[in-house]
Design a protein around this motif. Structure first.
Motif, short mmCIF file in Angstrom:
data_model
loop_
_atom_site.label_atom_id
_atom_site.label_comp_id
_atom_site.label_asym_id
_atom_site.label_seq_id
_atom_site.Cartn_x
_atom_site.Cartn_y
_atom_site.Cartn_z
N ALA A 66 0.84 -1.21 0.00
CA ALA A 66 0.00 0.00 0.00
C ALA A 66 0.87 1.25 0.00
O ALA A 66 0.55 2.24 -0.68
N ASP A 67 1.98 1.23 0.76
CA ASP A 67 2.92 2.36 0.75
C ASP A 67 3.44 2.59 -0.66
O ASP A 67 3.52 3.74 -1.14
N LEU A 68 3.82 1.50 -1.33
CA LEU A 68 4.36 1.62 -2.69
C LEU A 68 3.30 2.15 -3.65
O LEU A 68 3.60 2.96 -4.53
N LEU A 69 2.07 1.69 -3.48
CA LEU A 69 0.99 2.15 -4.36
C LEU A 69 0.77 3.65 -4.23
O LEU A 69 0.69 4.37 -5.23
N LEU A 70 0.68 4.14 -2.99
CA LEU A 70 0.44 5.57 -2.79
C LEU A 70 1.60 6.40 -3.35
O LEU A 70 1.38 7.48 -3.90
N GLU A 71 2.82 5.87 -3.21
CA GLU A 71 3.98 6.58 -3.76
C GLU A 71 3.91 6.61 -5.28
O GLU A 71 4.22 7.64 -5.90
N ARG A 72 3.51 5.51 -5.90
CA ARG A 72 3.39 5.48 -7.36
C ARG A 72 2.29 6.44 -7.84
O ARG A 72 2.45 7.10 -8.86
N ILE A 73 1.20 6.48 -7.11
CA ILE A 73 0.12 7.41 -7.49
C ILE A 73 0.63 8.84 -7.41
O ILE A 73 0.40 9.66 -8.31
N LYS A 74 1.32 9.15 -6.32
CA LYS A 74 1.85 10.51 -6.16
C LYS A 74 2.85 10.86 -7.26
O LYS A 74 2.92 12.01 -7.71
N SER A 75 3.62 9.86 -7.70
CA SER A 75 4.70 10.11 -8.66
C SER A 75 4.21 10.25 -10.10
O SER A 75 5.02 10.46 -10.99
N GLY A 76 2.90 10.14 -10.31
CA GLY A 76 2.40 10.37 -11.66
C GLY A 76 1.21 9.53 -12.06
O GLY A 76 0.53 9.84 -13.04
N ALA A 77 0.93 8.46 -11.33
CA ALA A 77 -0.17 7.60 -11.73
C ALA A 77 -1.53 8.30 -11.63
O ALA A 77 -2.48 7.91 -12.32
N TYR A 78 -1.61 9.32 -10.78
CA TYR A 78 -2.89 10.03 -10.64
C TYR A 78 -3.34 10.64 -11.97
O TYR A 78 -4.53 10.85 -12.21
N GLU A 79 -2.40 10.91 -12.86
CA GLU A 79 -2.74 11.53 -14.13
C GLU A 79 -3.54 10.61 -15.04
O GLU A 79 -4.22 11.07 -15.96
N VAL A 80 -3.43 9.28 -14.82
CA VAL A 80 -4.15 8.35 -15.68
C VAL A 80 -5.50 7.95 -15.07
O VAL A 80 -6.26 7.20 -15.70
N LEU A 81 -5.80 8.43 -13.87
CA LEU A 81 -7.06 8.08 -13.22
C LEU A 81 -8.19 8.95 -13.75
O LEU A 81 -8.03 10.16 -13.94
#
Length: 651
Positions: A498-513
């Motif tokens: 879950a820590d890794l997921l939130l870090e990935r989202i913060k690092s740019g994955a939010y743009e594809v949501l």
């Protein structure tokens, strides 16, 4: 496996007794050995064995010595392996070489006997002449000089100040014979002895430039003796460069030519020989899982091996790399063809290897839907790729085709004046799933195995992301359950997936949501963050907790919502969210950031919520606090923080 020689790291070393001659150097060595005893001049000779680093010079030198030792006794020379890099200054070099030569002369006398043409008397005379010359050099000591400047050959001054000073220092004692006379006696004795000495000096080109000059002068001047043959191993370009640096001249090759009277070039192996050697050894180390992997392995050895396996050293190093990694990776079912391809490139072109490593990481992020690469970035990365290789490296269409097949999202640019490749292209789901199933380098779940030996259990997988994005699309409750499931999976250290997921989202994955996914994810955070804390407690006042990671998503996800939907989501989070502890931490953060309490006012661009939103949040949170029972307050992750938030909020 640990005790099997096939799996033992061989290391970068020359042939030794019992080693197999893979490249047919034995026949070459035999002919050289014969020439040394049959055709070499009795006046002494300096022979250079030339070849690039890794070409097998040291192995050829060993085989020459081995063949010389097989000769009949009356033909067999004395072999002295002189290794100057283990010795210090010039005087130590002279002493060491002469001491070994003296010891061997004594051995010749002991072995002579009446049945040989070498008499004991002649051997003793040569030994005494050598020791007299050594003593003369010792008396002269540091006064010994080489004639001429550094750029010259530098013949030794065997008479003059050194010998005279030694005589003067002796007082009334008669002066000893001059060095020139002592050397003449030594030359005559060695010529009369008629026994040959072969002195091998390996890796001359690996010495410091000043040491190179000393060795060459030693060979040419001090120990330039009859029946003494030198075999010097070196790369001529490297050695010439060292000479130029040390002597301050431009003609390094010309200088070397005055020292070395004859050169023997190390035979260049046929490319097929090197590839076959690699293939034969690889077969003893590993095996392909199926026909597809085997057919790709053959292509890798043919095409990449043809580029990278250029010397015996490159073969040994590539095989050692596979030996070292295969013991750990074969149980993970990595693809042997991919592993071999990567190891061939790593040894032959480290810059290209690093580019591939970075490319695979970015391609995996694209596949997982957590990154995006713009056209300008693609052009930049392609330029970096082409800069790692020589011009024309990718001109061969067939080679370029197989190179592209190894990497995800790499396709050929077929235009005549194109850029060779198109990179970061979309990979269809079928190809991606097959790469995952076969543990290929192109797999977003497994690529790190090939670079860091890190298995999928230590990283987010394609399935993790697929499940999380599907849950976020389905609803807040589903997203919350998926997040808690990842929180229960350990990653590394104190981190969970879950820590890794939130870090990935913060690092740019939010743009594809999509906005709908952002809404559900925000509400899910407000529902499950306290439960995540209870499952795996962390220090709330330390750095990089799961709560911190969730908080950093707020200013990234909220702006992706339309104003009306944003207001609804903020209200839902703070009015219905069960994670009262985490919501309280957000509330306290904003109360201070807006300057409503304390001295932690921050610029507006660092607020999580707008002023009007904080007004609404304050109203909702104070109402919830008022309605809580004492047991509910003390059941929160941090009751004291809740009480401070209540007070700081205005009540």
């Amino acid at each position: 496996m640990a005790g099997d020689q096939n799996y033992s790291i061989k290391g970068d070393r020359p042939l030794d007794s019992g080693d197999e001659d893979k490249l047919g150097f034995r026949e070459v060595a035999e002919r050289i050995a014969t020439s040394l005893v049959d055709r070499a001049s009795e006046d002494g000779l300096v022979i250079g064995i030339e070849g690039a680093w890794g070409s097998g010079k040291s192995s050829l030198l060993f085989l020459i010595g081995d063949e010389l030792r097989k000769l009949p006794k009356h033909q067999r020379p004395i072999i002295i392996d002189f290794r100057p890099w283990l010795i210090g200054d010039r005087d130590a070099l002279i002493t060491s070489l002469f001491s070994e030569l003296s010891r061997q002369l004594d051995q010749v006398g002991l072995n002579a006997g009446d049945a040989t043409r070498i008499s004991v008397t002649k051997a003793k005379e040569a030994g005494e002449a050598l020791r007299s010359f050594m003593n003369g050099l010792s008396r002269a000591g540091g006064v010994i000089e080489f004639a001429g400047e550094a750029s010259g050959i530098g013949l030794l001054k065997l008479a003059g100040k050194g010998a005279k000073a030694a005589g003067d220092a002796a007082g009334k004692k008669p002066a000893p014979p001059p060095l020139s006379e002592l050397k003449d006696n030594l030359i005559k004795s060695l010529r009369d002895l008629g026994h040959r000495f072969v002195i091998t000096i390996d890796d001359v080109d690996r010495l410091e430039p000043a040491e190179v000059i000393e060795i060459l002068r030693l060979v040419r001047s001090v120990v330039d003796l009859p029946n003494v043959i030198y075999l010097l191993c070196y790369d001529s370009d490297t050695l010439a460069h060292s000479i130029e640096r040390a002597a301050g001249i431009k003609g390094g090759h010309s200088y070397l030519g005055k020292i070395v009277q004859l050169t023997v070039m190390v035979p260049r192996p046929e490319p097929l020989q090197l590839r076959q050697w690699f293939s034969d050894e690889l077969r003893l180390i590993a095996s392909a899982k199926d026909e597809d992997e085997l057919s790709r392995l053959k292509l890798v050895i043919d095409y990449e091996g043809g580029r990278q396996l250029r010397t015996p050293r490159s073969v040994v190093r590539a095989l050692d790399a596979v030996r070292f990694l295969w013991a750990s990776l074969h149980e993970a079912k990595v693809d042997l063809a991919d592993l071999v391809w990567l190891q061939l490139i790593k040894d032959g072109n480290p810059a290209l290897y690093r580019w591939i490593e970075e490319y695979c990481g970015t391609a995996a992020a694209l596949s997982l839907g957590i990154a995006r690469v713009e056209d300008a970035e693609k052009a930049g990365e392609l330029g970096r790729l082409l800069a790692t290789v020589d011009d024309g490296h990718f001109d061969d269409f067939t080679y370029r085709h197989y190179f592209a097949k190894q990497l995800p999202g790499v396709e050929l640019d077929h235009s005549q004046n194109g850029s060779k490749f198109d990179i970061f292209e979309r990979v269809n789901d079928q190809d991606r799933d097959e790469a995952i199933r076969k543990t290929r380098l192109a797999s977003p779940d497994h690529y790190r195995l090939y670079f860091a030996l890190a298995g999928p259990s230590h990283a987010l997988t394609q399935d993790n992301f697929t499940s999380m994005w599907a849950a976020a699309e389905a609803g807040a409750a589903e997203a919350g359950r998926a997040l808690l499931h990842l929180h229960d999976e350990h990653a590394s250290g104190s981190l969970t997936k879950a820590d890794l997921l939130l870090e990935r989202i913060k690092s740019g994955a939010y743009e594809v949501l999509a906005p709908r996914q952002c809404e559900h994810l925000l509400v899910a955070l407000s529902q499950v963050m306290d439960e995540a804390y209870r499952r795996h407690r962390f220090d709330q006042f330390w750095v990089n907790s799961l709560w911190d990671g969730a908080e950093r998503l707020i200013p990234l996800l909220l702006p992706r919502l339309e104003p009306a939907r944003r207001a609804i989501v903020v209200t839902a989070m703070f009015s219905e969210g069960e994670a009262i502890g985490w919501l309280t931490s957000l509330f306290r953060h904003e109360t201070g950031a807006h300057g409503r309490f304390g001295d932690r006012l921050r610029p507006e661009d660092r607020w999580l919520f707008a002023n009007a939103e904080l007004d609404r949040i304050t109203e909702l949170m104070l109402g919830r606090y008022q309605a809580m029972s004492a047991s509910e307050v003390f059941g929160c992750p941090d009751p004291v923080s809740l009480l401070f938030a209540w007070r700081q909020g205005g009540r």
